[in-house]
Motif scaffolding. Structure first.
Motif, PDB file in Angstrom:
ATOM      1  N   LYS A 132      -7.176  74.068 -56.187  1.00 31.53           N
ATOM      2  CA  LYS A 132      -7.220  73.411 -55.092  1.00 31.53           C
ATOM      3  C   LYS A 132      -7.194  71.605 -55.272  1.00 31.53           C
ATOM      4  CE  LYS A 132      -9.772  76.662 -52.472  1.00 31.53           C
ATOM      5  NZ  LYS A 132     -10.973  77.141 -51.632  1.00 31.53           N
ATOM      6  N   ARG A 133      -7.619  71.280 -56.267  1.00 31.72           N
ATOM      7  CA  ARG A 133      -7.407  69.744 -56.417  1.00 31.72           C
ATOM      8  C   ARG A 133      -5.876  69.579 -56.763  1.00 31.72           C
ATOM      9  NH1 ARG A 133     -11.757  69.923 -59.787  1.00 31.72           N
ATOM     10  NH2 ARG A 133     -10.432  69.864 -61.525  1.00 31.72           N
ATOM     11  N   LYS A 183      -3.898  69.563 -53.586  1.00 26.10           N
ATOM     12  CA  LYS A 183      -4.344  68.471 -52.734  1.00 26.10           C
ATOM     13  C   LYS A 183      -3.481  67.107 -52.782  1.00 26.10           C
ATOM     14  CE  LYS A 183      -8.347  65.466 -51.533  1.00 26.10           C
ATOM     15  NZ  LYS A 183      -9.768  65.212 -51.753  1.00 26.10           N
ATOM     16  N   TYR A 184      -2.912  67.059 -54.170  1.00 26.33           N
ATOM     17  CA  TYR A 184      -2.107  65.964 -54.277  1.00 26.33           C
ATOM     18  C   TYR A 184      -0.627  66.277 -54.794  1.00 26.33           C
ATOM     19  CZ  TYR A 184      -6.520  63.722 -55.070  1.00 26.33           C
ATOM     20  OH  TYR A 184      -7.878  63.271 -54.877  1.00 26.33           O
TER      21      TYR A 184
END
Length: 143
Positions: free
Chosen positions: A91-92, A95-96
């Motif tokens: 998920k991190r 996100k980017y």
């Protein structure tokens, strides 16, 4: 030489997914024709439980110790923590990076002699860690 080169290029697998098979892991056979896709891998042997080739917990002859389980004996706590860390990482990254997203698929690479009770505990734990789609790795049998 040109013919050999063409033959080698055609027979070369372009599949990026590589499954490592441990010495104590014997996969079941299947006639499946579906190629594996990139996903989180849970390897279950009679002695170990691994997530993405990283050891998570030692297993005693196909059973997880009761001290490592909760939720009525179905949730394997160390496995849940490892899977939750993988979910958070995915998920991190998503996100980017616009071309990346959380993949809800988990591939189970299980020894053919692993008891179903252990597989059901692994699947329950993966489900609690937000993985909703399951795939099982098998050895492709010649037809």
């Amino acid at each position: 030489m040109t013919i050999i080169l063409v033959f080698l290029l055609k027979s070369f697998s372009s599949n990026p997914v590589q499954l490592k098979q441990a010495d104590d892991l014997k996969l079941p056979f299947s006639l499946s024709t579906i190629d594996p896709a990139e996903s989180t891998a849970i390897t279950v042997t009679l002695n170990n439980l691994l997530v993405n080739d990283e050891p998570v917990i030692a297993i005693d002859n196909g059973a997880v110790a009761e001290s490592d389980r909760s939720s009525g004996g179905f949730l394997i706590d160390p496995l849940f923590q490892a899977l939750q860390a993988d979910v958070d990482h995915q998920k991190r990254v998503a996100k980017y990076r616009q071309d990346s997203k959380f993949n809800e698929v988990v591939t189970s690479i299980a020894d053919r002699h692993v008891p179903f009770s252990l597989l059901s505990q692994v699947m329950y734990t993966a489900g609690q860690a937000q993985f909703s789609k399951f795939k099982f790795a098998v050895v492709k049998k010649a037809s």
